[in-house]
Design an enzyme around this catalytic site. Structure first.
Site, short mmCIF file in Angstrom:
data_model
loop_
_atom_site.label_atom_id
_atom_site.label_comp_id
_atom_site.label_asym_id
_atom_site.label_seq_id
_atom_site.Cartn_x
_atom_site.Cartn_y
_atom_site.Cartn_z
CB ILE A 18 -0.95 0.02 1.21
CG1 ILE A 18 -0.17 -0.08 2.52
CG2 ILE A 18 -1.99 -1.07 1.10
CD1 ILE A 18 -1.06 0.02 3.76
N GLY A 19 2.17 1.16 0.08
CA GLY A 19 2.99 2.36 0.06
C GLY A 19 4.46 2.01 0.06
N GLY A 21 8.58 3.98 0.69
CA GLY A 21 9.35 5.16 1.09
C GLY A 21 10.80 4.98 0.72
N GLY A 22 11.65 5.86 1.25
CA GLY A 22 13.05 5.83 0.88
C GLY A 22 13.75 4.55 1.31
CG MET A 23 14.39 3.59 5.42
SD MET A 23 15.63 3.88 6.72
CE MET A 23 14.59 3.74 8.18
CE LYS A 41 7.11 3.00 7.89
NZ LYS A 41 7.49 4.37 8.35
CG ASP A 135 10.44 14.35 8.26
OD1 ASP A 135 10.44 15.48 7.72
OD2 ASP A 135 10.46 13.29 7.62
#
Length: 753
Positions: A18-19, A21-23, A41, A135
Site C-alpha cells: 500500500i505504500g 518510502g526511501g528505505m 512497515k 519531520d
C-alpha cells in the site's frame, strides 16, 4: 524478500502493498491472532545488511512504540524474521494531508485550524513522552475516512533529554526549522516551526519557501523574512496569521514555549478569529544575564590586578536573542571574545592593550551607537556617577579607579570613531567602500545599490543576489522596453542598503500580454498556483483519461506560450483517471469454475480470490457463492471472489447397472427393488416388462466417509409359466396351465460419488 501471501511472525499475513518510502515498504496485512487488519512497515532488502539503516529503523519503532494517542498512528509490534525487519502499526485507511491539500488546492480556515489542533495534540503527546518528531510535514499526517487526523512516521524521531538534540538527520527541507538547517540542532520548538509551515500550506496551497535546490531552500529558512499568508489569501484572519508568525520565528525562543500554548491559541482563533490576542515575544526581550564563571574571574584578575570587588557590568555579557533584521547570532561570554580575537589561550586574554581598546569597537554598525544605551538602559551607570557594591566615583580604591580610567578611554574612542565615520560619509568617502572590515578581513555593513535597469531580468537578479540582495519582481506592458528586461528599480543607484534587503524591480511584458506558462502534466494545485502567480484567473474542468494519471492536468486553454492580459482566464482540464462503466453482475452460482471465468471475462470484471467450501445446494465443482450479488451494478474492472462447492459434507454414493431378465421370465410385468444389504433399506423400486433394465442411481446417503463402496441387491419379482402335461377329469392327456411368482436377486456395488 517479502511477497504477498507470506505469513511473518507466525501471525501476519501479507495481503497487498500500500505504500513505499526511501528505505521501507508498507503492506496491508491481517493479524490472524487478533483477527484484525494492520499495516506492516518492512525495511527494504538492500538496506537490511546495513547496520546504520537497521539501527535507524529500530529507532523509529522504539520512539513510537510507547506512544498511545488518538492522533498518533500506534505501533503494535516489531520483529525480525529471515533477515526481514518489520514494524506492525495501526492501519489507517485514508489520505495524506499532502494529497488532501493538492486535491482541494487549499483548505478553508476552520478546516485547516481543526486539522492543526488534532496534529498539535498528537505532537503534544509525543513531547510529553520526551519524543521529538523532527519531520512534521503534510506527507506524515493522515486523514482517515472517518475524518480523524493522525501523525505517523517517527522515522527520524529522537528521545529528548533536558538538553536539545543534535543529529545529522534533518527533516524535509521545505518544512525544516532554521536551527535544523544550520546543522541538525532540534528540540520541541523545531516541531512547532514545521507545524507552522504545514498550517501555512493548508491555508495557501503552497509552501512559504521554494527553490531549485535543497540548499537554496534551507538558506531561505535561515535568512529570508517569512511571508505573510495574507499576501496570497487576504481573507485569512489576523489571529491565524499571527499564530503562523509565532510558530515560524527564526529564533526558537520567540516561538510558542510548548504545544499546549499553541493549542490554546488555535482554539481561540476559532471563536474570535479577528481578535489580536497572540502574544509575540519581543526581540531580545527575555535574554538571561550570564554571570562570569570563577575561571573567567581568574583570567581577568591576571591581567587587571587582584581586584577584590564584584566585576562591573561591563564584564557581564547578556545573551542576545537572535534579531532577524540585524542577523545577529547567539553568543556566550567566551565566544564573544574568542571569535573577535580577544583571547585564545588562558594566558593571553588580551593580545595587546592597544589592540583591545581599538579593535573591540571597530565594528561600528553593530556597537558604536549602542554602547552607551546598553549600559544606561540596564542601569549600570547613569551620567557621571557610577555605583558598584557601594563604591562611588569619589572614594574608589585605586584598582577600581584604574578600571574606570580604561573605560573612559574606550568611551573617547567610541565617540571619535562615530565622528570620523559620519564625516567621511558626508563627504562621500564611504560611498564606494561602505563595508567595514572586521578583524578577520571579512566585509560587512551596507551595500551600495547598483543600476540594473534596461538589462535582462535574470541577469539583474543574479547581480543583485551576488550582492546578497533579494528581488521581488512585478510585470508591466511596455512599448519601449523589450520583453523580459527591467523597466525600473525601487532603490536608486548608490543608495546604501543592508544585506538581504529586497529590491523591487518592474519587468517588461513587451507590447502584448503575459505569456502563459505550461501546466500540462502538473497537479491541479501546482498548475493553479503557477497560473495565479502570473495574474491569471483559473477555471477547472474534469475529464477521464486512459493516459494521464488522476489529479494531473490533461490540457489547458489557451495553450502554453500564448499571450494573455493579466486577469485573463485560463481553463485547465484535470484527469479523473481511467474511464469506468457500470457492469451488471452475472449469476455465476451453479456454473462450473471454467464457465464462471468465461462469464466474468465477458462482463469485463476480474476474477479475485477462489475459495472452496461444502455445499448441500450446489454440486461438486460448481460455484456455490460469489462476492457480489447477481444483478448488482459494479464498476468495470471490479474483482469478484468465488466459492467453489466441495459438494455435500455427507458421503453419497451412486451406481450404473443394467438389470438382466431373470431365469424363467416369459413376459409380463416384473417388479424391481434395490435393497442396501447392511441396513435392509429399500433404495429404489420400479416396474418393467423390458429387459435388460437400465438402473442409474445417485445421491445415496452414507454415514462413513472412509468407505469407498457399499453392497446392495437388486431383487426382481415376477410371474412364470409352470404349465405341464397331465390328464383331464375324463382321463384324457392334456396340458395343465399354471403360473408361479418367483424372485431373483442380483448383487450390485454402490460407489462413492
Amino acid at each position: 524478500m517479502i511477497n504477498v501471501g507470506m505469513i511473518i511472525g507466525e501471525r501476519y499475513e501479507i495481503l497487498e502493498k500500500i505504500g513505499t518510502g526511501g528505505m521501507s515498504d508498507v503492506y496491508k496485512a491481517k493479524c490472524h491472532k487478533l483477527n484484525r487488519f494492520v499495516a506492516v512497515k518492512v525495511l527494504k532488502s538492500e538496506f537490511s545488511e546495513n547496520k546504520s539503516f537497521v539501527s535507524k529503523f529500530w529507532t523509529e519503532a522504539q520512539a513510537a512504540a510507547g506512544l498511545m494517542h488518538p492522533n498518533i498512528v500506534n505501533v503494535y509490534d516489531v520483529g525480525e524474521e529471515y533477515d526481514i525487519y518489520y514494524i506492525v502499526m495501526e492501519l489507517v485507511e485514508g489520505i495524506t494531508l499532502k494529497d488532501y491539500i493538492e486535491k482541494k488546492a487549499r483548505l478553508s480556515i476552520k478546516e485547516a485550524i481543526s486539522i492543526a489542533i488534532q496534529v498539535s495534540m498528537g505532537i503534544e503527546a509525543a513531547h510529553n513522552n520526551h519524543i521529538i518528531h523532527r519531520d512534521i510535514k503534510p506527507q506524515n499526517i493522515i486523514i482517515s475516512k472517518e475524518g480523524k487526523v493522525k501523525v505517523t512516521d517517527f522515522g527520524i524521531a529522537r528521545a529528548a533529554t533536558s538538553d536539545t538534540i543534535t543529529s545529522n538527520a534533518m527533516g524535509s527541507v521545505h518544512y525544516t526549522s532554521p536551527e535544523q538547517a544550520r546543522g541538525g540542532y532540534s528540540d520541541a520548538k523545531s516541531d512547532i516551526y514545521s507545524l507552522g509551515i504545514t498550517l501555512f500550506e493548508m491555508l495557501t496551497g503552497r509552501v512559504p519557501f521554494d527553490g531549485e535546490t535543497t540548499v537554496s531552500i534551507a538558506i531561505k529558512h535561515i535568512q529570508e523574512e517569512f511571508p505573510s499568508p495574507r499576501n496570497y489569501i487576504p481573507e485569512i484572519p489576523l489571529s491565524v496569521e499571527q499564530i503562523i508568525f509565532k510558530c515560524t520565528q527564526k529564533n526558537p525562543d520567540r516561538r510558542y514555549g510548548k504545544m499546549e500554548e499553541l493549542i490554546g491559541d488555535l482554539k481561540r482563533s476559532l471563536l474570535t478569529p479577528d481578535e489580536d490576542f497572540v502574544k509575540m515575544i519581543p526581540l531580545g526581550g527575555e535574554g538571561e544575564t550570564k554571570a562570569i564563571s570563577d575561571e573567567d574571574m581568574k583570567k581577568i584578575k591576571r591581567h587587571t590586578g587582584n581586584i577584590e570587588v564584584e566585576l562591573p557590568p561591563y564584564h557581564m555579557v547578556e545573551r542576545v536573542k537572535e534579531d532577524e533584521e540585524e542577523d545577529y547570532e547567539e553568543f556566550s561570554d567566551e565566544d564573544y571574545y574568542e571569535d573577535d580575537g580577544y583571547y585564545e589561550e588562558d594566558e593571553e586574554y588580551y593580545e595587546e592593550d592597544e589592540e583591545y581598546e581599538s579593535d573591540y569597537y571597530e565594528e561600528e554598525d553593530e556597537y558604536d551607537s549602542e554602547d552607551e544605551d546598553y549600559y544606561e538602559e540596564d542601569g549600570y551607570y547613569e551620567d557621571e556617577d557610577y555605583y558598584e557594591d557601594g563604591y562611588e566615583k569619589e572614594g574608589m580604591d585605586p584598582k577600581m579607579d584604574k578600571l574606570m580610567t580604561v573605560l573612559a578611554i574606550v568611551a573617547v574612542l567610541i565617540v571619535g570613531s562615530i565622528a570620523i565615520f559620519l564625516a567621511g560619509k558626508a563627504i562621500g568617502f564611504f560611498k564606494d567602500g561602505a563595508r567595514v572590515l572586521t578583524e578577520g578581513g571579512e566585509e560587512e555593513g551596507q551595500i551600495p545599490m547598483i543600476s540594473v535597469t534596461g538589462i535582462d531580468f535574470e541577469e539583474a537578479k543574479a547581480k543583485l543576489n551576488e550582492l546578497e540582495l533579494g528581488v521581488q519582481e512585478t510585470y508591466e506592458n511596455s512599448n519601449e522596453i523589450e520583453k523580459g528586461k527591467v523597466i525600473s528599480q525601487d532603490k536608486e543607484e548608490g543608495t546604501l542598503l543592508d544585506k538581504h534587503t529586497t529590491i523591487g524591480l518592474v519587468v517588461s511584458l513587451g507590447k502584448g500580454g503575459i505569456e502563459i506558462p505550461s501546466v500540462v502534466g502538473k497537479t491541479e494545485a501546482e498548475g493553479k498556483v503557477a497560473l495565479e502567480e502570473e495574474g491569471f484567473v483559473v477555471e477547472k474542468e474534469y475529464s477521464d483519461s486512459d493516459t494521464v494519471e488522476e489529479k494531473l492536468i490533461i490540457s489547458q486553454r489557451p495553450g502554453a506560450g500564448a499571450n494573455l492580459e493579466k486577469g485573463g482566464t485560463v481553463t485547465i482540464v484535470i484527469s479523473t483517471g481511467k474511464s469506468t462503466q457500470e457492469i451488471e453482475m452475472p449469476e455465476l452460482r451453479g456454473q462450473t469454475e471454467a464457465n464462471a471465468k468465461l462469464m466474468l471475462s465477458a462482463a469485463r470484471v476480474l476474477l479475485g480470490k477462489i475459495e472452496e467450501a461444502y455445499s448441500d445446494e450446489y454440486p461438486l465443482g460448481t460455484v456455490a457463492a460469489q462476492s457480489y450479488t447477481p444483478g448488482t451494478k459494479v464498476a468495470e474492472g471490479t474483482s469478484v471472489d468465488l466459492v467453489i462447492s466441495l459438494g455435500s459434507q455427507n458421503v453419497t454414493y451412486k451406481c450404473s447397472y443394467s438389470v438382466i431378465a431373470p431365469a424363467g421370465y416369459t413376459g409380463g410385468t416384473a417388479q424391481i427393488a434395490v435393497i442396501r444389504d447392511d441396513t435392509g433399506e429399500i433404495l429404489h423400486t420400479a416396474s418393467t416388462e423390458v429387459f435388460p433394465y437400465p438402473l442409474n442411481l445417485t445421491g445415496i446417503a452414507g454415514e462413513d466417509p472412509t468407505v469407498l463402496a457399499l453392497n446392495a441387491t437388486v431383487t426382481i419379482t415376477y410371474m412364470t409359466d409352470t404349465s405341464a402335461p397331465g390328464v383331464d377329469e375324463a382321463g384324457n392327456p392334456t396340458v395343465i396351465t399354471t403360473t408361479e411368482q418367483r424372485a431373483e436377486n442380483q448383487p450390485i456395488l454402490l460407489t462413492k460419488e
